[in-house]
Design an enzyme around this catalytic site. Structure first.
Site, PDB file in Angstrom:
ATOM      1  N   HIS A 130       3.282  -8.470   0.997  1.00  0.00           N
ATOM      2  CA  HIS A 130       3.905  -7.150   0.922  1.00  0.00           C
ATOM      3  C   HIS A 130       2.800  -6.127   0.692  1.00  0.00           C
ATOM      4  O   HIS A 130       1.752  -6.428   0.108  1.00  0.00           O
ATOM      5  CB  HIS A 130       4.893  -7.149  -0.247  1.00  0.00           C
ATOM      6  CG  HIS A 130       5.754  -5.944  -0.348  1.00  0.00           C
ATOM      7  ND1 HIS A 130       5.306  -4.754  -0.886  1.00  0.00           N
ATOM      8  CD2 HIS A 130       7.061  -5.731  -0.010  1.00  0.00           C
ATOM      9  CE1 HIS A 130       6.292  -3.874  -0.871  1.00  0.00           C
ATOM     10  NE2 HIS A 130       7.369  -4.440  -0.348  1.00  0.00           N
ATOM     11  N   ASP A 207       2.868 -12.699  -6.722  1.00  0.00           N
ATOM     12  CA  ASP A 207       3.970 -11.755  -6.518  1.00  0.00           C
ATOM     13  C   ASP A 207       5.244 -12.578  -6.416  1.00  0.00           C
ATOM     14  O   ASP A 207       5.508 -13.227  -5.416  1.00  0.00           O
ATOM     15  CB  ASP A 207       3.707 -10.970  -5.230  1.00  0.00           C
ATOM     16  CG  ASP A 207       4.899 -10.141  -4.763  1.00  0.00           C
ATOM     17  OD1 ASP A 207       5.972 -10.213  -5.404  1.00  0.00           O
ATOM     18  OD2 ASP A 207       4.769  -9.450  -3.732  1.00  0.00           O
ATOM     19  N   GLN A 210      10.339 -12.107  -4.686  1.00  0.00           N
ATOM     20  CA  GLN A 210      11.349 -12.750  -3.848  1.00  0.00           C
ATOM     21  C   GLN A 210      11.694 -14.163  -4.302  1.00  0.00           C
ATOM     22  O   GLN A 210      12.534 -14.823  -3.685  1.00  0.00           O
ATOM     23  CB  GLN A 210      10.863 -12.786  -2.395  1.00  0.00           C
ATOM     24  CG  GLN A 210      10.689 -11.423  -1.768  1.00  0.00           C
ATOM     25  CD  GLN A 210      11.993 -10.664  -1.633  1.00  0.00           C
ATOM     26  OE1 GLN A 210      13.056 -11.257  -1.496  1.00  0.00           O
ATOM     27  NE2 GLN A 210      11.921  -9.343  -1.669  1.00  0.00           N
ATOM     28  N   LYS A 233      15.656  -7.207  -7.849  1.00  0.00           N
ATOM     29  CA  LYS A 233      15.742  -8.360  -6.946  1.00  0.00           C
ATOM     30  C   LYS A 233      16.530  -9.505  -7.584  1.00  0.00           C
ATOM     31  O   LYS A 233      16.740 -10.544  -6.945  1.00  0.00           O
ATOM     32  CB  LYS A 233      14.343  -8.880  -6.610  1.00  0.00           C
ATOM     33  CG  LYS A 233      13.351  -7.843  -6.128  1.00  0.00           C
ATOM     34  CD  LYS A 233      13.631  -7.374  -4.727  1.00  0.00           C
ATOM     35  CE  LYS A 233      12.449  -6.538  -4.215  1.00  0.00           C
ATOM     36  NZ  LYS A 233      12.700  -5.982  -2.883  1.00  0.00           N
ATOM     37  N   CYS A 372       7.637  -3.552   4.849  1.00  0.00           N
ATOM     38  CA  CYS A 372       6.414  -3.353   4.043  1.00  0.00           C
ATOM     39  C   CYS A 372       5.461  -4.537   4.210  1.00  0.00           C
ATOM     40  O   CYS A 372       4.829  -4.983   3.260  1.00  0.00           O
ATOM     41  CB  CYS A 372       6.759  -3.147   2.570  1.00  0.00           C
ATOM     42  SG  CYS A 372       7.639  -1.617   2.238  1.00  0.00           S
TER      43      CYS A 372
END
Length: 414
Positions: A130, A207, A210, A233, A372
């Site tokens: 991202h 990260d 997700q 999220k 993104c």
């Protein structure tokens, strides 16, 4: 862990906790919400926790001596411990509240990065990142002169681990990768990448935006040095997230922003001494109500039994993928064998934006664009894809209605 075979996920009961899912759009069409990778919806218990803070004990935290301040402080710090337990961090001091994943990554770049990266060093990212895990490192590389190297992905959207082994060398100081690709759904081998980084004396930042809503995350088992995620999220509010960092790293890192709460002592003549982690990185009044709502969102989700959540979302992914594969002219983008519930696709002769606008008329919310992740789109020779992404409240009936609506849209565009 052995799961009780009598347990089952009652999706209709779950859906009843989300008032927005009963909304009708465009002449009475029921909302089919398949944009969960962008933002999940929020259940009633989380909305009530947020409202309860403002209705009953709205006050600033940590510095007040009155009852409301005590209650707010206790609730805020309980939320921090909930995040610690959720990620299986060793100590509560390792949890820093941020506005979300983007701010968490920028925090690491501007504190650990500025203090530790030099010309000649290497930071390794991947081709599927991202923008929030690309741009901060590009900006810092331009300023400090270190090399930013990229692990490529193959035609399936799977990281090239041979390339990773070559890139992660004695010059490497940090590997920064996503746990799950927001554009493809690929689940990356974070623990293996962590082992490669640590073997070279490097750190790994993950990260996790997700990943956290779809499977259990154990930062210690993964070997993560830093792990970031966002509340919106994971069925919580926007404007709140968290950064996990190993305590010895946080203790050595300088503050990023100055202000109230992050200090130990301030003088005009002798300078300032700073608070210990995590407060050193939480200048000013935080998002108190949002943190309390995040606490409730995490507890709501974990009470559903993560194994059941993962299993259900895999069922949705498999069913929908099989149906989409039968559509003439539709190509799936990202076919990794290990995926979360994200499906990206393009349709020959149809622009993704047109598909997104037209399918909305059938009540179906999907995401279109570059997500993104423009470098990843360039890898596949694309400007954009359509993306359908699942949450725990989605049903097989919704999946079928989405595919049927997509078929009608494609006929309209041909």
């Amino acid at each position: 862990m052995t799961m009780d075979s009598t347990l089952a996920l009652d999706v209709e009961e779950i859906r009843a906790e989300f008032p927005i899912l009963s909304r009708l759009l465009h002449d009475g069409k029921p909302l089919i919400y398949l944009d969960n990778a962008a933002t999940t919806q929020t259940p009633t218990p989380v909305l009530e926790a947020y409202s309860d803070y403002f209705n009953r004990y709205n006050a600033n935290i940590h510095r007040g001596l009155h009852s409301l301040a005590d209650e707010a402080t206790a609730a805020f710090e309980r939320a921090r411990d909930t995040v610690r337990e959720f990620l299986n961090a060793e100590r509560v001091e390792e949890i820093v509240f941020t506005r979300g994943t983007t701010e968490a990554i920028n925090l690491v770049a501007n504190t650990w990065g500025r203090a530790n990266l030099r010309a000649g060093d290497r930071v390794v990212i991947s081709e599927m990142e991202h923008h929030s895990n690309i741009v901060p490192w590009q900006m810092l590389s331009t300023e400090l002169g270190f090399t930013l190297s990229v692990i490529p992905v193959d035609a399936r959207g799977v990281l090239d681990l041979d390339a990773a082994r070559s890139l992660i060398d004695e010059r490497t100081r940090l590997v920064a990768v996503n746990h799950v690709s927001n554009a493809l759904g690929t689940i990356n081998p974070v623990s293996e990448l962590a082992a490669l980084a640590h073997a070279q004396g490097a750190l790994i930042l993950v990260d996790g935006a997700q990943a956290v809503a779809h499977a259990r995350v154990d930062v210690q088992a993964l070997g993560a040095d830093f792990y970031a995620f966002s509340g919106h999220k994971i069925y919580g509010p926007t404007g709140i997230g968290a950064l996990y960092g190993r305590l010895e790293l946080l203790e050595a890192m300088p503050p990023w922003q100055g202000g109230g709460e992050m200090i130990s002592k301030v003088t005009l003549t002798e300078g300032t001494t700073f608070a210990a982690p995590p407060h050193k990185f939480e200048a000013g009044t935080p998002a108190i109500g949002e943190a309390i709502a995040l606490d409730r969102a995490i507890r709501w989700l974990t009470n559903l039994h993560f194994e059941l959540v993962t299993e259900w979302e895999q069922t949705l992914l498999s069913h929908t993928t099989q149906r989409l594969e039968s559509i003439d002219g539709l190509s799936l983008i990202g076919t990794a064998p290990n995926k979360c519930g994200v499906i990206s696709f393009v349709v020959e002769g149809a622009h993704s934006q047109d598909i997104g606008l037209l399918i909305d008329q059938f009540g179906v919310a999907i995401r279109t664009g570059h997500h993104c992740a423009q470098p990843l789109m360039q890898k596949f020779g694309l400007d954009a894809t359509c993306r359908a992404s699942f949450g725990v409240y989605n049903t097989l009936e919704e999946a079928d209605q989405f595919v049927d609506a997509l078929g009608r849209v494609i006929k309209m565009l041909r």
